[in-house]
Design a protein around this motif. Sequence first.
Motif, PDB file in Angstrom:
ATOM      1  N   ARG A  60     117.242  30.537  48.960  1.00  0.00           N
ATOM      2  CA  ARG A  60     116.661  31.863  49.155  1.00  0.00           C
ATOM      3  C   ARG A  60     115.812  31.832  50.411  1.00  0.00           C
ATOM      4  NH1 ARG A  60     116.478  36.499  46.491  1.00  0.00           N
ATOM      5  NH2 ARG A  60     114.661  37.880  46.685  1.00  0.00           N
ATOM      6  N   LEU A  61     116.111  32.763  51.304  1.00  0.00           N
ATOM      7  CA  LEU A  61     115.365  32.911  52.542  1.00  0.00           C
ATOM      8  C   LEU A  61     114.633  34.242  52.485  1.00  0.00           C
ATOM      9  CD1 LEU A  61     118.036  31.702  55.125  1.00  0.00           C
ATOM     10  CD2 LEU A  61     116.060  30.428  54.285  1.00  0.00           C
ATOM     11  N   ALA A  62     113.302  34.165  52.447  1.00  0.00           N
ATOM     12  CA  ALA A  62     112.485  35.380  52.312  1.00  0.00           C
ATOM     13  C   ALA A  62     112.970  36.162  51.095  1.00  0.00           C
ATOM     14  CB  ALA A  62     112.542  36.195  53.594  1.00  0.00           C
ATOM     15  N   ASP A  63     113.475  37.405  51.287  1.00  0.00           N
ATOM     16  CA  ASP A  63     113.925  38.220  50.157  1.00  0.00           C
ATOM     17  C   ASP A  63     115.438  38.246  50.032  1.00  0.00           C
ATOM     18  OD1 ASP A  63     114.434  39.597  52.460  1.00  0.00           O
ATOM     19  OD2 ASP A  63     113.826  41.562  51.676  1.00  0.00           O
ATOM     20  N   ARG A  64     116.139  37.288  50.675  1.00  0.00           N
ATOM     21  CA  ARG A  64     117.605  37.270  50.653  1.00  0.00           C
ATOM     22  C   ARG A  64     118.101  36.012  49.945  1.00  0.00           C
ATOM     23  NH1 ARG A  64     118.736  42.150  51.325  1.00  0.00           N
ATOM     24  NH2 ARG A  64     120.921  41.608  51.843  1.00  0.00           N
ATOM     25  N   ASP A  65     119.170  36.185  49.182  1.00  0.00           N
ATOM     26  CA  ASP A  65     119.855  35.048  48.561  1.00  0.00           C
ATOM     27  C   ASP A  65     121.011  34.644  49.469  1.00  0.00           C
ATOM     28  OD1 ASP A  65     118.642  34.716  45.771  1.00  0.00           O
ATOM     29  OD2 ASP A  65     119.046  36.881  45.826  1.00  0.00           O
ATOM     30  N   VAL A  66     121.123  33.339  49.784  1.00  0.00           N
ATOM     31  CA  VAL A  66     122.167  32.856  50.700  1.00  0.00           C
ATOM     32  C   VAL A  66     122.867  31.650  50.091  1.00  0.00           C
ATOM     33  CG1 VAL A  66     120.990  33.674  52.769  1.00  0.00           C
ATOM     34  CG2 VAL A  66     120.553  31.356  51.929  1.00  0.00           C
ATOM     35  N   THR A  67     124.125  31.506  50.491  1.00  0.00           N
ATOM     36  CA  THR A  67     124.870  30.277  50.190  1.00  0.00           C
ATOM     37  C   THR A  67     124.919  29.451  51.474  1.00  0.00           C
ATOM     38  OG1 THR A  67     126.198  31.286  48.443  1.00  0.00           O
ATOM     39  CG2 THR A  67     127.092  29.319  49.505  1.00  0.00           C
ATOM     40  N   VAL A  68     124.439  28.226  51.415  1.00  0.00           N
ATOM     41  CA  VAL A  68     124.345  27.341  52.582  1.00  0.00           C
ATOM     42  C   VAL A  68     125.486  26.323  52.516  1.00  0.00           C
ATOM     43  CG1 VAL A  68     122.907  25.732  53.861  1.00  0.00           C
ATOM     44  CG2 VAL A  68     121.851  27.630  52.588  1.00  0.00           C
ATOM     45  N   LYS A  69     126.168  26.168  53.660  1.00  0.00           N
ATOM     46  CA  LYS A  69     127.223  25.154  53.731  1.00  0.00           C
ATOM     47  C   LYS A  69     126.953  24.255  54.935  1.00  0.00           C
ATOM     48  CE  LYS A  69     132.229  24.525  53.811  1.00  0.00           C
ATOM     49  NZ  LYS A  69     133.557  25.198  53.864  1.00  0.00           N
ATOM     50  N   ARG A  70     126.932  22.938  54.701  1.00  0.00           N
ATOM     51  CA  ARG A  70     126.756  21.948  55.774  1.00  0.00           C
ATOM     52  C   ARG A  70     128.089  21.239  55.978  1.00  0.00           C
ATOM     53  NH1 ARG A  70     121.135  19.490  53.270  1.00  0.00           N
ATOM     54  NH2 ARG A  70     119.723  21.134  54.023  1.00  0.00           N
ATOM     55  N   GLN A  71     128.700  21.523  57.118  1.00  0.00           N
ATOM     56  CA  GLN A  71     130.027  20.973  57.437  1.00  0.00           C
ATOM     57  C   GLN A  71     129.879  19.905  58.530  1.00  0.00           C
ATOM     58  OE1 GLN A  71     133.423  21.947  56.418  1.00  0.00           O
ATOM     59  NE2 GLN A  71     133.755  20.006  57.422  1.00  0.00           N
ATOM     60  N   PRO A  72     130.105  18.616  58.211  1.00  0.00           N
ATOM     61  CA  PRO A  72     129.996  17.572  59.251  1.00  0.00           C
ATOM     62  C   PRO A  72     131.139  17.686  60.271  1.00  0.00           C
ATOM     63  CG  PRO A  72     130.836  16.635  57.216  1.00  0.00           C
ATOM     64  CD  PRO A  72     130.495  18.040  56.902  1.00  0.00           C
ATOM     65  N   VAL A  73     130.847  17.380  61.531  1.00  0.00           N
ATOM     66  CA  VAL A  73     131.853  17.395  62.608  1.00  0.00           C
ATOM     67  C   VAL A  73     132.042  15.964  63.111  1.00  0.00           C
ATOM     68  CG1 VAL A  73     132.426  18.261  64.903  1.00  0.00           C
ATOM     69  CG2 VAL A  73     131.225  19.748  63.266  1.00  0.00           C
ATOM     70  N   PHE A  74     133.258  15.491  63.033  1.00  0.00           N
ATOM     71  CA  PHE A  74     133.609  14.153  63.517  1.00  0.00           C
ATOM     72  C   PHE A  74     134.565  14.283  64.688  1.00  0.00           C
ATOM     73  CE2 PHE A  74     132.302  13.498  59.161  1.00  0.00           C
ATOM     74  CZ  PHE A  74     131.539  12.337  59.224  1.00  0.00           C
ATOM     75  N   GLU A  75     134.364  13.399  65.713  1.00  0.00           N
ATOM     76  CA  GLU A  75     135.232  13.392  66.895  1.00  0.00           C
ATOM     77  C   GLU A  75     135.541  11.952  67.254  1.00  0.00           C
ATOM     78  OE1 GLU A  75     134.159  14.593  71.204  1.00  0.00           O
ATOM     79  OE2 GLU A  75     134.730  16.451  70.145  1.00  0.00           O
ATOM     80  N   ASP A  76     136.833  11.654  67.219  1.00  0.00           N
ATOM     81  CA  ASP A  76     137.284  10.275  67.444  1.00  0.00           C
ATOM     82  C   ASP A  76     136.611   9.322  66.450  1.00  0.00           C
ATOM     83  OD1 ASP A  76     138.806  11.228  69.541  1.00  0.00           O
ATOM     84  OD2 ASP A  76     137.169  10.900  70.988  1.00  0.00           O
ATOM     85  N   GLY A  77     136.397   9.837  65.201  1.00  0.00           N
ATOM     86  CA  GLY A  77     135.828   9.011  64.154  1.00  0.00           C
ATOM     87  C   GLY A  77     134.324   8.906  64.200  1.00  0.00           C
ATOM     88  N   ALA A  78     133.722   9.496  65.216  1.00  0.00           N
ATOM     89  CA  ALA A  78     132.266   9.412  65.343  1.00  0.00           C
ATOM     90  C   ALA A  78     131.628  10.731  64.928  1.00  0.00           C
ATOM     91  CB  ALA A  78     131.893   9.076  66.782  1.00  0.00           C
ATOM     92  N   PHE A  79     130.528  10.650  64.226  1.00  0.00           N
ATOM     93  CA  PHE A  79     129.792  11.831  63.776  1.00  0.00           C
ATOM     94  C   PHE A  79     129.114  12.498  64.957  1.00  0.00           C
ATOM     95  CE2 PHE A  79     125.652  13.585  62.231  1.00  0.00           C
ATOM     96  CZ  PHE A  79     126.160  14.667  61.523  1.00  0.00           C
TER      97      PHE A  79
END
Length: 674
Positions: free
Chosen positions: A120-139
């Motif tokens: 919840r951010l202030a007066d809003r309900d949110v769905t948070v998604k953390r998507q990792p990015v890998f390039e050539d096997g490296a984060f």
Amino acid sequence: MSFTRRPRRARPNTAARPWLPGRTCRPHPASSPAPADSGRLSRLSSILAALDQGIAFVDATGRVVEVNDRCLALLGRAREAVLGLGIEALCLETEDYQASVFLDLFRRGAAQAPVSFDSRLADRDVTVKRQPVFEDGAFRGLIVSLIDVTPLVEARLSVEREKSFLEQVVTIAGAAICIVNRDDVVLTINDEFTAITGYGRDQALGRRRGALLRESPPSPGPAEAASAPLRQAQGRIVTRDGRRLTIRKNAAPIRDDTGRVTGGIESFADVTDLIRARVEAEEASRMKSAFLANMSHEIRTPLNAIMGLAQVLLRTPLDDEQRESLETMRAAGGELLVILNDILDFSRIEVGRLEIRPEAVDIDRLLEEARRVMAPLAEERGLLLGLSRDPGLPRVLVCDPVRLKQILLNLLSNALKFTERGRVTLAAAVLQGVSGEAGAATVRFSVADTGPGIPEDMRQRIFEPFVQAGEDVAREHGGTGLGLSISDRLVRLLGGAGLELDSRPGQGSTFSFTLRLREPDATPAAVRPRPPLSPAADFGSLRVLVAEDNPFNRFLLQKILEKLGVSRQAFAADGRKALEMLLSAQEADTPYDVVFMDLRMPGLDGLEVARRARRAGVDTPIVALTAQASADDAARCRQAGMTAFFAKPYRINDLENVLVGLVGAAGSSGHEPG
């Protein structure tokens, strides 16, 4: 799942990484992208800015390097307060999802799957998604997306609140509730359903309602009853322990958004005890009515003989002491009759059987008659009895004359009884300025006295049944305490608001009531009083049959008829004998001139004798003499073919007037009766 960018072609300067152009990024001053890549990046930047989701990119070190406007709006922060700062600037830390922990896992390759959670951010309900990015096997970093789900959350909460409310309603409802699907299979029940039927949720859910309750008559399922929006019915069900209950229920189909029936809901209450109580109350009322009718008959029959014989004796030569004794006897009988009538009226009012019969009434005459009836009592007590009439009062109005006169006589009797000196005044006045229909008058009737007044603490209770102003009053003046209660209820039955009382201790009391009375469509002709009996009238030629099972009343009628000069008398002690004598006289062409007939006799009652006599062609006048004194009894007498109706105790003048009518009819037809 992890997100991996496509391999890119080597560039001359691999150390320099371009920034996405647009509002959400700034190009690195040391590099310049190729024209094709620049256009592509511009398009991606525009798409990123137009998204309704908040998007931010966090590099591998945990710094926020990209953010779009929607993300800033959800965070409620300026761009400068977010870019270049650690991931904590996104305000997405929770106890279960700590950003630093997940960044460490992604760097070490211990985790590659995206992570989602609600926040919840202030007066809003949110769905948070953390998507990792890998390039050539490296984060390389995290794409953080914020989806505003406030409307969905509010809708879900609203549904949950409504569901919770409905569940509470179903649970605490005073009626049993059962919800079924389209196939009549039970889906939900409440606690009251269990209390009434004995079936808990484990025994009821999943079973067909009809088989569960074994209702009779069978109730249609939701599919069969889809055409009726609401059904109300009464039936019987069988409980889990085999008891049969009577229920009263409401049932309605449940429909989806398209109007298709998907199930049904019904509520019902156990009315077994209610119906049993109603039957018992009806039986008690019937027994009470029968008791009152019997009591009336048993009291009026001997009272008739007592008062009647007193009347007969008063017509004989008497000395002063004898006349005083007989007058006292007749007055005592009259008081007993008043008490009996009060009890019967009160009982009829209680059960709603006292009918109001409005008709055109000469108000002047009714007021004068009430005053005249009470004049002897006023004279006896040394009081002035006055009558005050508003000149603007219409002479003829529509009302029940019997009940209006009864109210006025009750009030006058009370006033005269409790007033020691002074005067009592009966008044009727038209209330001016009261709106109402045309052709109607608002009339205020009142009885004022100069008596002791009524204590303030008794002014409300005085209208309750069997209540008097005090025990000393009851001892000194007697009475049942029903007069005012009956009068108050009669006023309401006539359309008024009840009796009103204005009383001042030591100065007297005024009882009043107001009625809205309409004028008749046509003024009836004045009723001419019957002329008095001529001293020369000869009743000796009349043949009279008396049908009466009570020996006291047979003796009384014999003496009355002898006193009136009727010598040709015949007597029957039961209904069968009376009918036999009537038919025999008819066959012999020697019909009786009049029959005085009691209604309650062994064998055939008086009504049945009258019906059979009329069917046989007997047209002799039949006069009912009965202890059953209601208006309904009079109507039944007329329907049976009887000519007149007198309630016991009757007066000698009543019988005398019947004979006068017979003599007058015979005289006008030119032949002698008998």
